[in-house]
Structures are given as structure tokens and as C-alpha cells.
Design a protein around this motif. Structure first.
Motif: not given
Ligand code: ADP
Length: 413
Positions: A33, A38, A40, A398, A401, A405
Motif C-alpha cells: 500500500l 492509502r 493499493r 479491510d 489497510l 495504517n
């Protein structure tokens, strides 16, 4: 070395990419990522590691060509990760890129020690290894993935993000089993909960969907995938969840029984003559929907229900009944519920499951609008009518993600 900037995003300045690795016993899922937006960049899956029929499926960045597949034996996780790294390099996204800020690893069990994402040191890795007895099915594969990734890029920060972490805020009366305290403590037996990255992500997104801060809302999250779990989240903190010492407790799942009387296990040993390992396989792999009707894919089960198949109908009814028990229990635990949120493969895609789970719960303020429930979409959405007292929502999860993060937040300084 310069790396082609495949998405046209800013790669100047500090490194902004995170590789997320989810290493299972015979598979590795990966996603790269770009944290500046953010997005992909690329993703892939290596499955059936160690078998003759191993397969790697790699999805390159948007606009950079078709999905690529490799077939043939991939001996171990080391080879799997190297193959994934080669695919990424072919897209100009090699692991040697200076744009890579960190690798984030999904780690299933963090025990009591790890309640936050943690930069992996030798000492941290030893601690994760010490947790293997409480997570024998999951942590060994995660450890292998970490070791391999560290060997590939020893200079790069590697972060462990734990499935159990979000549930660490459960009060002691929710986390403790009512068994002898000394025995429980000696063997670290307590309720840890799993799918935590999903519950954290989805509960936050649900608050945003309601236009509120997480601290302002109480939500029940129903993560219904092949594995399934529910959580009660009060003001952004988990106060109860359905999985326990292991991911076996709670809801009916694809192949796991969820809650049963623990005496069933001694009965199986004493009366059916089964060993602990056989009972483990029975409850984890041959139970749940597959044990009840031979299928664990909800699409197939619904097809059979629509054709009047009795076993599939009973399996579906047991699945829904268990869900309702948890929704009722968690409503009582929370006192006030602002939203019930469906997520993961079944929760996001199965209108019939959502409709059946909510049916008859009008007294709880829960109503589903049939038209909204029929909409197929990949974005967070409400499926309850405007007048409903409690929002019912679908929020795609997700986990990658969320891991990215949490990883980036720890290393971006
Ligand atoms: P996991 O990550 O636990 O493997 P997922 O969240 O990917 O699981 O969910 C997989 C499950 O989702 C499948 O086994 C299937 O039952 C269900 N599923 C996927 N798509 C649909 C659909 N369109 N309708 C109903 N169920 C679906």
C-alpha cells in the motif's frame, strides 16, 4: 535506486509504502500500500505452500497489466515470500525499494503482553514464540513469515499487528472464564478474542457513517466470514467479543462449531473414544455449517435453502439463531445500541443472512429496509429505514489497510 511511480503518487521525501503480510499455515497473502493516499499498489496470494500444486496469484497495480499466476511447488514460506518479492520487483515495486517504509505482519495471538502494534525485535519475536502454546494453529505460521521477511530486509522496521489487541480493553468479568483461577492463570486460559483489526476498523467506520466520533457510539459488529465473531464496542472500546482462548468459541462458523457445552469434549473422549487431536479437528474443521449440511459457502447454502433442502435449511436456521442470541446478549451488555454492523464475506454480501438475523427484532429498534438490503455495493452503507431507532449498516472490512495504517503510524516519524 529509483522506483517507477506506477500510480503517479508522490514518492519523494520519506518512504511511504507498507507491505502487509498475512502468513497462514499453508498460505501467504500480501498487499503493498502507498500510505500517502492509502492506495493499493499490488497484492497477491501464495497458497498450498509445501504441496506439488502450490499457486501464486499476483495482482499488479491498476493499469499495469493482467493478473499473473504461477503454478508448481513452492516448498516453504521462504520460497513463497521470495516469489512474491520477484512479482513485486517485476512491477517495479521490489522489496529493495527505498520507498518501502515497513512491513506489517498480521499476528493472530498477542496474549496479555501485546495490546498495541509492536515493532518486532528479537525479544518481541521470542515473546510471540512463547505464545505458541495458546495459539498452536496460528502463531507458528506468523512467526515463519516474520523470520523470512526479516531475512529479506533486515534493515527495515517490521511491525506485528495482533488480532487479539483490540479486545484487550474487555473488562476482567468478560475476559475471565468461571473456572479455577489458579489453573486458568497457570495456563493463561482466558478470553482473548480475535478478528480485532476488523472489529476496530469496522466500528470506527460505522461511527463515521453515523456522522459521529467513535467515542460517541455503541455498536455491535458482526464479522461473518468463514470464521465469524461478534463484538460489543462501547465508545470505541471493545467490552465483549464472542471468540475466546481460541477462535473456536462463539458464533456458528464455516467449519467451526462455536459455542458448545464443554462436556461434549469429555463425552467424545470417554464414549466415542476420540483423542484430543481428533476432537480438535472435529470442532475446528468438520463442524459449523460444513458439519451441519456439508457446505460452508453461504451462497451454496442459500441456493439449497431456496430449493427446499432440509439439512441446509436447518444449518441456516442454527446459524441465524446463534447470531440472534449474540445480538440480544450484546444489546443487554451495551444498554444502548446505536448501530448493528455487518461485515466480512457473508456479512457484506448476504442479504438473506442480514434479513433473517434482524427479523423479529423490531422491539429492539432493529429494522431492515428490503430495498436497501438488496443493494450490492463495496462502500459503507445503511440498510435500516430513516425512522429506525437503531442503525443497521454494512461496512466492508479491510484488515490489510488497518494493519498498514497501524504499522505506518508506528514508523512514520
Ligand atoms: P475468511 O476471511 O474468514 O476466509 P471471508 O470474509 O472472505 O472469510 O468470507 C468468506 C465467505 O463469505 C465464504 O465462505 C462465503 O460463505 C461468503 N460469501 C462470499 N461471497 C458471498 C455472497 N455473494 N453471498 C453470500 N455469501 C458469500
Amino acid at each position: 535506486m529509483t522506483t517507477p511511480n506506477t500510480e503517479g503518487t508522490a514518492a519523494a521525501g520519506s518512504p511511504s509504502r507498507v507491505l502487509v503480510l498475512n502468513s497462514g499455515s499453508s498460505s501467504v497473502k500480501y498487499q503493498l500500500l502507498d500510505m500517502s493516499d492509502r492506495s493499493r499498489l499490488a497484492s497477491g496470494l501464495v497458497e498450498r505452500i509445501g504441496e506439488e500444486t502450490s499457486r501464486l496469484v499476483h495482482t499488479p497495480p491498476p493499469g499495469a497489466g493482467a493478473v499473473r499466476e504461477r503454478e508448481g511447488r513452492i516448498a516453504d514460506h521462504d520460497e513463497a515470500l521470495r516469489a512474491a518479492a520477484e512479482e513485486l520487483a517485476a512491477d517495479g515495486l521490489g522489496l529493495d525499494s527505498p520507498d518501502l517504509a515497513a512491513i506489517g505482519h498480521r499476528v493472530v495471538h498477542g496474549g496479555l503482553r501485546f495490546t498495541e502494534p509492536t515493532v518486532i525485535t528479537d525479544e518481541v519475536l521470542k515473546e510471540i514464540e512463547r505464545l505458541v502454546p495458546v495459539a498452536p494453529l496460528h502463531n507458528p505460521a506468523n512467526i515463519t513469515g516474520i523470520r523470512t521477511a526479516r531475512a529479506l530486509r533486515p534493515d527495515l522496521p517490521q511491525v506485528a499487528v495482533f488480532d487479539t489487541a483490540f479486545h484487550a480493553t474487555m473488562p476482567e468479568y468478560a475476559a475471565r472464564y468461571a473456572i479455577d483461577v489458579e489453573t486458568a492463570d497457570a495456563h493463561r486460559i482466558r478470553r482473548y478474542g480475535f478478528h480485532g483489526t476488523s472489529h476496530a476498523y469496522v466500528s470506527r467506520k460505522a461511527a463515521a457513517l453515523l456522522g459521529k466520533e467513535p467515542a460517541e457510539v455503541n455498536v455491535i459488529v458482526l464479522h461473518l466470514g468463514n470464521g465469524a465473531s461478534a463484538s460489543a464496542v462501547a465508545g470505541g472500546r471493545c467490552v465483549e467479543t464472542s471468540m475466546g482462548l481460541t477462535p473456536l468459541e462463539g458464533l456458528v462458523m464455516g467449519t467451526r462449531s462455536g459455542d458448545i457445552d464443554p462436556a461434549v469434549t469429555f463425552h467424545l473422549k470417554r464414549v466415542a473414544g476420540m483423542s484430543a487431536d481428533e476432537i480438535d479437528v472435529l470442532l475446528n474443521k468438520k463442524s459449523g455449517l460444513v458439519g451441519l449440511c456439508g457446505d460452508n459457502d453461504m451462497r451454496e447454502i442459500r441456493r439449497r435453502v431456496d430449493e427446499g433442502d432440509e439439512r441446509a435449511t436447518l444449518a441456516f436456521d442454527i446459524y441465524i439463531h446463534r447470531l440472534k442470541k449474540y445480538i440480544g446478549a450484546y444489546s443487554a451488555v451495551l444498554g444502548r445500541v446505536d448501530a448493528v454492523v455487518f461485515t466480512a464475506g457473508v456479512g457484506e454480501n448476504s442479504g438473506p443472512v442480514r434479513e433473517a438475523a434482524m427479523a423479529g427484532l423490531e422491539e429492539f429498534g432493529l429494522v431492515v429496509d428490503a430495498d436497501l438490503n438488496a443493494v450490492r455495493s463495496g462502500v459503507p452503507r445503511l440498510i435500516s429505514p430513516d425512522y429506525a431507532r437503531v442503525a443497521v449498516a454494512v461496512v466492508p472490512t479491510d484488515e490489510e489497510l488497518e494493519i498498514a495504517n497501524q504499522t505506518f503510524a508506528l514508523v512514520d516519524n
